[in-house]
Design a protein around this motif. Sequence first.
Motif, PDB file in Angstrom:
ATOM      1  N   THR A   1       0.818  -1.214   0.000  1.00  0.00           N
ATOM      2  CA  THR A   1       0.000   0.000   0.000  1.00  0.00           C
ATOM      3  C   THR A   1       0.855   1.269   0.000  1.00  0.00           C
ATOM      4  N   MET A   2       0.310   2.283  -0.655  1.00  0.00           N
ATOM      5  CA  MET A   2       0.920   3.606  -0.696  1.00  0.00           C
ATOM      6  C   MET A   2      -0.179   4.596  -0.342  1.00  0.00           C
ATOM      7  N   MET A   3       0.060   5.427   0.645  1.00  0.00           N
ATOM      8  CA  MET A   3      -0.918   6.422   1.050  1.00  0.00           C
ATOM      9  C   MET A   3      -0.303   7.809   0.931  1.00  0.00           C
ATOM     10  N   GLY A   4      -1.081   8.756   0.431  1.00  0.00           N
ATOM     11  CA  GLY A   4      -0.555  10.101   0.257  1.00  0.00           C
ATOM     12  C   GLY A   4      -1.532  10.980  -0.492  1.00  0.00           C
ATOM     13  N   LYS A   5      -0.999  11.976  -1.173  1.00  0.00           N
ATOM     14  CA  LYS A   5      -1.829  12.920  -1.917  1.00  0.00           C
ATOM     15  C   LYS A   5      -2.381  12.269  -3.175  1.00  0.00           C
ATOM     16  N   SER A   6      -3.616  12.638  -3.530  1.00  0.00           N
ATOM     17  CA  SER A   6      -4.252  12.055  -4.709  1.00  0.00           C
ATOM     18  C   SER A   6      -3.408  12.262  -5.960  1.00  0.00           C
ATOM     19  N   ARG A   7      -2.829  13.445  -6.102  1.00  0.00           N
ATOM     20  CA  ARG A   7      -2.037  13.734  -7.296  1.00  0.00           C
ATOM     21  C   ARG A   7      -0.853  12.786  -7.414  1.00  0.00           C
ATOM     22  N   ASP A   8      -0.160  12.526  -6.296  1.00  0.00           N
ATOM     23  CA  ASP A   8       0.995  11.623  -6.327  1.00  0.00           C
ATOM     24  C   ASP A   8       0.563  10.192  -6.623  1.00  0.00           C
ATOM     25  N   ILE A   9      -0.555   9.789  -6.028  1.00  0.00           N
ATOM     26  CA  ILE A   9      -1.046   8.428  -6.234  1.00  0.00           C
ATOM     27  C   ILE A   9      -1.494   8.225  -7.676  1.00  0.00           C
ATOM     28  N   GLU A  10      -2.194   9.212  -8.229  1.00  0.00           N
ATOM     29  CA  GLU A  10      -2.655   9.092  -9.607  1.00  0.00           C
ATOM     30  C   GLU A  10      -1.470   9.062 -10.577  1.00  0.00           C
ATOM     31  N   ASN A  11      -0.445   9.857 -10.314  1.00  0.00           N
ATOM     32  CA  ASN A  11       0.749   9.827 -11.157  1.00  0.00           C
ATOM     33  C   ASN A  11       1.410   8.449 -11.115  1.00  0.00           C
ATOM     34  N   ALA A  12       1.476   7.869  -9.912  1.00  0.00           N
ATOM     35  CA  ALA A  12       2.076   6.539  -9.776  1.00  0.00           C
ATOM     36  C   ALA A  12       1.258   5.499 -10.531  1.00  0.00           C
ATOM     37  N   TRP A  13      -0.061   5.636 -10.525  1.00  0.00           N
ATOM     38  CA  TRP A  13      -0.933   4.713 -11.254  1.00  0.00           C
ATOM     39  C   TRP A  13      -0.712   4.838 -12.764  1.00  0.00           C
ATOM     40  N   HIS A  14      -0.653   6.074 -13.253  1.00  0.00           N
ATOM     41  CA  HIS A  14      -0.423   6.290 -14.682  1.00  0.00           C
ATOM     42  C   HIS A  14       0.923   5.717 -15.127  1.00  0.00           C
ATOM     43  N   GLN A  15       1.914   5.774 -14.237  1.00  0.00           N
ATOM     44  CA  GLN A  15       3.255   5.296 -14.583  1.00  0.00           C
ATOM     45  C   GLN A  15       3.429   3.791 -14.353  1.00  0.00           C
TER      46      GLN A  15
END
Length: 292
Positions: free
Chosen positions: A125-139
């Motif tokens: 699991t990774m928890m944090g800001k939505s922007r960081d999480i969405e970037n990680a998902w896209h990558q």
Amino acid sequence: MNSFDMEQLRSFVTAVDAGSLTAAAPLRCLSQSALSEQLRKLELRANQTLLLRSKNGVTPTAAGEKLLQHARHLLALADLAWRDLQGVTLNGEVRLGITDYCRPADMLTILGRFARDYPHLRLRTMMGKSRDIENAWHQGEIDLAIVMRIPGIHPPASNARETLLLREPMMWVGNTPTSQHEPLPLALLPEGCSLHQLACHTLKQHQRSYLIRHIASGVRGLQTALVAGLGVGCLNQSAIPAELNQWGESLNFPSLPLAEFMLLQGPEDSSETSKTCAAFSEILHSTLSGMT
């Protein structure tokens, strides 16, 4: 026979979670009249009023809150039984990103429940800001993600792999004395945070003066700052600590939109990882969908 209809229970949970019959009907693929009829029959079966209806939506009564807990458990068990009979097992690893605005007080308990129910599944699991999480998902760094979107701040979902998990009310909160004649002291996360943008944008729109008194580094720090009286902020309902006062239009606070939590789903291929992510997505949706 003293029992409940599972589809009626599912409609009840969805209505509570969505906050209104209008919002719940499309989530259940029903017309609003059909959804209302299911809820009417459920209340007849329970022999109690379960929902209070108003122009602002629906809220559960005390009896409704009691049934809600049982309904969530029954629906989760039904889903688990179906997957077991269909031979759907969860093995391997799922990399999951979760915004720390999503039920922060309950998330560890929820993840712990997953660990007990699916002992062969390994969660990273990774928890944090939505922007960081969405970037990680896209990558491709994580398989599944739960992110928060704010209508008016973020564009509508345009990706078929994005599905709505739940909506929550947004509230102005704080333990700081305020005056309509003085700038509103704000406690916020940094400028990249969507709730920071929402608070400033909304106050500017309504010509309410403000000053940023405190910037916190994370949601936990923001909650602590708000409880300590360092300023006023806006939070989604499940992220509001019990110690915080909630303020509305009566104190000249402008209304806020509903926060939307989106599930960004896993890869679409024939791999075992894809199958595991698809099954776990269903579990996430049934567990978290619209929880308030």
